[in-house]
Design a protein around this motif. Structure first.
Motif, PDB file in Angstrom:
ATOM      1  N   MET A 100       0.834  -1.199   0.000  1.00 43.59           N
ATOM      2  CA  MET A 100       0.000   0.000   0.000  1.00 43.59           C
ATOM      3  C   MET A 100       0.867   1.247   0.000  1.00 43.59           C
ATOM      4  SD  MET A 100      -2.884  -0.756   2.840  1.00 43.59           S
ATOM      5  CE  MET A 100      -3.468  -2.393   3.130  1.00 43.59           C
ATOM      6  N   ALA A 101       1.891   1.236   0.831  1.00 44.35           N
ATOM      7  CA  ALA A 101       2.786   2.391   0.942  1.00 44.35           C
ATOM      8  C   ALA A 101       3.427   2.708  -0.399  1.00 44.35           C
ATOM      9  CB  ALA A 101       3.860   2.129   2.003  1.00 44.35           C
ATOM     10  N   GLU A 102       3.824   1.680  -1.120  1.00 45.89           N
ATOM     11  CA  GLU A 102       4.425   1.888  -2.435  1.00 45.89           C
ATOM     12  C   GLU A 102       3.464   2.614  -3.368  1.00 45.89           C
ATOM     13  OE1 GLU A 102       6.083  -0.975  -5.965  1.00 45.89           O
ATOM     14  OE2 GLU A 102       6.462  -1.589  -3.897  1.00 45.89           O
ATOM     15  N   ASP A 103       2.210   2.159  -3.403  1.00 44.70           N
ATOM     16  CA  ASP A 103       1.195   2.821  -4.237  1.00 44.70           C
ATOM     17  C   ASP A 103       1.005   4.276  -3.817  1.00 44.70           C
ATOM     18  OD1 ASP A 103       0.674   0.466  -5.653  1.00 44.70           O
ATOM     19  OD2 ASP A 103      -1.071  -0.057  -4.426  1.00 44.70           O
ATOM     20  N   LEU A 104       0.841   4.490  -2.521  1.00 47.63           N
ATOM     21  CA  LEU A 104       0.543   5.823  -2.018  1.00 47.63           C
ATOM     22  C   LEU A 104       1.699   6.798  -2.234  1.00 47.63           C
ATOM     23  CD1 LEU A 104      -1.326   4.785   1.235  1.00 47.63           C
ATOM     24  CD2 LEU A 104      -2.353   5.643  -0.880  1.00 47.63           C
ATOM     25  N   VAL A 105       2.914   6.345  -2.060  1.00 47.73           N
ATOM     26  CA  VAL A 105       4.080   7.204  -2.287  1.00 47.73           C
ATOM     27  C   VAL A 105       4.150   7.627  -3.751  1.00 47.73           C
ATOM     28  CG1 VAL A 105       6.617   7.181  -2.372  1.00 47.73           C
ATOM     29  CG2 VAL A 105       5.436   6.425  -0.325  1.00 47.73           C
ATOM     30  N   GLU A 106       3.693   6.754  -4.643  1.00 46.10           N
ATOM     31  CA  GLU A 106       3.681   7.074  -6.074  1.00 46.10           C
ATOM     32  C   GLU A 106       2.505   7.976  -6.457  1.00 46.10           C
ATOM     33  OE1 GLU A 106       3.862   3.384  -8.213  1.00 46.10           O
ATOM     34  OE2 GLU A 106       5.859   2.917  -7.448  1.00 46.10           O
ATOM     35  N   GLY A 107       1.659   8.328  -5.491  1.00 46.20           N
ATOM     36  CA  GLY A 107       0.538   9.220  -5.754  1.00 46.20           C
ATOM     37  C   GLY A 107      -0.730   8.515  -6.186  1.00 46.20           C
ATOM     38  N   ALA A 108      -0.735   7.194  -6.129  1.00 49.05           N
ATOM     39  CA  ALA A 108      -1.910   6.406  -6.521  1.00 49.05           C
ATOM     40  C   ALA A 108      -2.700   6.012  -5.275  1.00 49.05           C
ATOM     41  CB  ALA A 108      -1.471   5.154  -7.271  1.00 49.05           C
TER      42      ALA A 108
END
Length: 118
Positions: A100-108
């Protein structure tokens, strides 16, 4: 100092595992307009439920949709998800939070569909 992904993991653990604050404003601004589309996606995919996490300005929001068109927002979503994963909620979250963190850091948005298998 934490890198952006580590900071996001910290925010998610607080919100999803430690009963931290979940933002109604982030829900309304980032998630609410997508609810009808996600319900259609649930019907097409055959998944039992879908949960979505959003982050803005270090605030987290969570929504959970069931295939029967039930909707749970923030704390109610967190409680329902724990109910759907009795005894394994924390383990499941520990596995999913870095993703989840990976997605959120990418702005998604972080979108996770789940299908129960008996």
């Amino acid at each position: 100092m934490l890198d952006p992904q580590q900071k996001m993991i910290y925010l998610l653990r607080d919100a999803l595992l430690q009963g931290g604050h979940l933002s109604r404003e982030v829900y309304e601004n980032e998630l609410e307009d997508n609810i009808p589309r996600w319900h259609v996606g649930l019907q097409i995919s055959g998944e039992n439920f879908l949960f979505v996490v959003a982050e803005r300005s270090e605030e987290i929001a969570l929504v959970l949709l069931e295939s029967q068109k039930r909707l749970y927002i923030n704390e109610a979503a967190r409680e329902k998800l724990a109910e759907l994963w009795p005894g394994t909620y924390a383990t499941q979250m520990e596995y999913l939070i870095p993703l989840m963190a990976e997605d959120l850091v990418e702005g998604a948005l972080s979108v996770t569909g789940v299908q129960h298998v008996s």
